[in-house]
Design an enzyme around this catalytic site. Structure first.
Site, mmCIF file in Angstrom:
data_model
loop_
_atom_site.group_PDB
_atom_site.id
_atom_site.type_symbol
_atom_site.label_atom_id
_atom_site.label_comp_id
_atom_site.label_asym_id
_atom_site.label_seq_id
_atom_site.Cartn_x
_atom_site.Cartn_y
_atom_site.Cartn_z
ATOM 1 N N GLY A 59 0.831 -1.198 0.000
ATOM 2 C CA GLY A 59 0.000 0.000 0.000
ATOM 3 C C GLY A 59 0.860 1.239 0.000
ATOM 4 N N CYS A 86 5.286 -6.154 1.554
ATOM 5 C CA CYS A 86 5.679 -4.741 1.492
ATOM 6 C C CYS A 86 5.054 -3.965 2.656
ATOM 7 C CB CYS A 86 5.322 -4.177 0.121
ATOM 8 S SG CYS A 86 6.201 -2.655 -0.241
ATOM 9 N N TYR A 87 4.073 -3.098 2.416
ATOM 10 C CA TYR A 87 3.421 -2.408 3.539
ATOM 11 C C TYR A 87 2.918 -3.429 4.555
ATOM 12 C CZ TYR A 87 0.191 0.605 6.138
ATOM 13 O OH TYR A 87 -0.458 1.284 7.121
ATOM 14 N N HIS A 174 7.482 -7.814 -3.986
ATOM 15 C CA HIS A 174 6.143 -8.225 -4.438
ATOM 16 C C HIS A 174 6.186 -9.607 -5.097
ATOM 17 C CE1 HIS A 174 3.892 -4.583 -3.560
ATOM 18 N NE2 HIS A 174 5.048 -3.983 -3.733
ATOM 19 N N GLU A 176 3.806 -11.330 -6.091
ATOM 20 C CA GLU A 176 2.693 -11.508 -7.023
ATOM 21 C C GLU A 176 3.001 -11.020 -8.438
ATOM 22 O OE1 GLU A 176 2.979 -9.465 -4.531
ATOM 23 O OE2 GLU A 176 1.920 -7.566 -4.785
ATOM 24 N N ASP A 232 -18.088 -12.221 -21.238
ATOM 25 C CA ASP A 232 -18.729 -12.399 -19.932
ATOM 26 C C ASP A 232 -20.183 -12.856 -20.066
ATOM 27 O OD1 ASP A 232 -16.311 -11.505 -19.022
ATOM 28 O OD2 ASP A 232 -17.004 -9.477 -18.581
ATOM 29 N N LYS A 373 -11.187 -12.390 -15.111
ATOM 30 C CA LYS A 373 -11.390 -12.565 -16.555
ATOM 31 C C LYS A 373 -10.729 -13.842 -17.087
ATOM 32 C CE LYS A 373 -12.958 -10.161 -20.150
ATOM 33 N NZ LYS A 373 -14.207 -9.393 -20.106
#
Ligand code: XMP
Length: 518
Positions: A59, A86-87, A174, A176, A232, A373
């Protein structure tokens, strides 16, 4: 009855990082169900699916600032494992008695290397040196009691830390993002080895449990769905059809602003291949009448949005006794609307065009609410939908109306449709339509140019080709298409599309341009 696949996953507390959704996607790619919550959401909400562990996201704040978002007490009281990113790492340290300070000299933004020093369930089996992606100005300077350093980098003595007894871990980088080489492995180790999550979240398992949930919700009632041809609504339709068969009726509105052969293709896939009941409403004339003389982009959007609802409602009213309206809402829409609208400035009023208002008086069925998605695409493929539907590029609700600049007449729309089809056909042949480019289309300009064909002077219209590369559609770069391909497209358009004598290629990125011309 199949059990709820959402039980026993990971709950992610969002502290505002631009990468928070990616954490959930990575976990789900490995079959572990993960959900994102505002860090201060009610504990009952965060724990609704009985997570086996928590991830605290990154963040923009500094933990030592007044008013910095805190670590809710119930997370620590739960006794479950926690991974701070991180944060999230800094917050864990700050809350448990360590120290975090601003770093003036060795802030790390971008690639860095960590050196793995100490065995732990989080990093066991990973190499000694690993490339990671850092993005921080603050850093941990003193560990909280019970923690040990597991890895360091040049700028962070505590790049990875852990308290194996309490099962608390933290990483300064990070995991991710793709630039962190073993990030997926670290998230996997946290979820499976440390939290004990079982990888059960697969497209096929999802379909089975969604089919059951739809049957429970819908019972013997009737459902309608607005089919747009986009991925979708297509996947939502195929899924609901699998669950309740002919209790579902889909309505497909042709606004006259669709691409060449699009209505035929949509009907072919859904009526013939999927065996679904589809009502086809060709409202081309109504839309052309309503748009006559209108050239202002926002006015076009409003007219199309309103008329779309009228046409849909008129068709729905003819079906008696419908209780449910199905929608292709997906997880990022749910996360965004939970955050409230952050958009400060409306550049384009897109998001409601083609949408249906809540006041239509139906109860909603939204079977894709939990999916990203890429998961929607996997489910679509598992349901037997063809690639050209599942991997379709996004197409705006107002369709060709915002690509046909100037008078919106049938001949001009047909001209645009024809040029656009040539462009897409050539891209398809070159293998550049799926994956390499995010959105490709033709635009018809409201200007004429002089040319020469044979020995004759021509004075005709101009087509612009637009092809962009982007992951998020918020920023985009123009695609460096091969010159030979552009030459072939240009030659074919000028030769085959009557009334066009010039083709240009748009080399504007976003910003400062937008992807569409209107
Ligand atoms: P821009 O042009 O704003 O487009 O860079 C970003 C993405 O949004 C799509 N877009 C729309 N989608 N209704 C939609 O449903 C709209 O009015 C609309 N305008 C733009 C555009 O195609 C791109 O994918």
């Amino acid at each position: 009855m199949s059990e709820d696949l959402r039980l026993g996953g990971i709950a992610i507390l969002d502290y505002g990082s631009q990468y928070t959704q990616l954490i959930a996607r990575r976990l789900r790619e490995m079959g572990v169900y993960a959900e994102v919550f505002a860090y201060d959401a009610a504990p009952e909400h965060i724990n609704q699916h009985h997570p086996r562990g928590y991830v605290l996201s990154g963040g923009p704040n500094s933990v030592y600032e007044v008013g910095a978002p805190p670590l809710p007490r119930h997370i620590l009281d739960s006794g479950l494992p926690v991974l701070g990113i991180c944060y999230g790492l800094q917050l864990l340290m700050h809350t448990l008695g360590g120290a975090v300070l601003p770093s003036t000299t060795d802030r790390e933004f971008g690639p860095a290397t960590i050196i793995h020093t100490t065995p732990s369930p989080l990093l066991d089996g990973l190499p000694e040196q690993m490339p990671v992606w850092m993005s921080h100005g603050d850093k941990v300077t003193t560990l909280a009691a019970g923690f040990v350093a597991l890895a360091y980098s040049d700028g962070s003595p505590y790049a990875v830390v852990g308290d194996p007894t309490r099962r608390y871990y933290g990483v300064q980088f990070h995991p991710e993002v793709r630039h962190t080489a073993y990030g997926t492995e670290m998230l996997h180790a946290f979820a499976t080895r440390i939290c004990g999550c079982a990888p059960r979240w697969t497209p096929v398992a999802f379909i089975d449990s969604a089919v059951e949930a739809i049957r429970r919700q819908v019972g013997a009632e009737q459902v309608i769905l607005g089919l747009s041809g986009g991925v979708d609504s297509a996947v939502a339709g195929a899924l609901i059809h699998r669950a309740v068969g002919d209790q579902l009726t889909s309505i497909f509105v042709n606004t006259g602003m669709l691409r060449l052969h699009e209505p035929e293709q949509v009907l072919q896939v859904f009526r013939e291949q999927q065996g679904m009941r589809v009502i086809y409403a060709d409202a081309t004339e109504q839309f052309l009448d309503a748009l006559q003389g209108v050239t202002e982009p926002e006015a076009k959007r409003k007219i199309i949005g309103r008329l779309f609802i009228d046409v849909f409602k008129e068709q729905a009213d003819q079906l008696k006794g419908v209780r449910f309206l199905a929608q292709g809402t997906i997880y990022p829409d749910v996360i965004e609307s939970a955050k409230g609208s952050k958009a400060a400035h409306v550049i384009k009023s897109h998001h409601n065009v083609g949408g249906l208002p809540e006041q239509l008086g139906f109860e909603l069925v939204e079977p894709l609410r939990d999916l990203f998605k890429d998961e929607v695409r996997k489910v679509g493929t598992a349901l037997g939908l063809p690639d050209h539907i599942v991997w379709r590029q996004p197409f705006p609700g107002p369709g060709l109306a915002i690509r046909c600049l100037g008078d919106l007449t049938l001949p001009r729309l047909d001209k645009l449709r024809h040029a656009d089809a040539i462009f897409l056909e050539e891209l398809q042949k070159a293998g550049l339509l799926i994956g390499d480019t995010a959105q490709c289309f033709a635009v018809l300009l409201p200007v004429k140019a002089v040319g020469v064909m044979g020995d004759l002077r021509t004075y005709e219209e101009v087509i612009v080709l637009r092809a962009v590369q982007t992951d998020d559609f918020m920023t985009a770069d123009w695609a460096r298409l091969p010159y030979d391909l552009l030459a072939q497209v240009s030659r074919r358009i000028v030769n085959e599309v009557t009334g066009v004598n010039r083709v240009a290629y748009d080399i504007t990125s976003k910003p400062p341009g937008t992807i569409e011309w209107e």
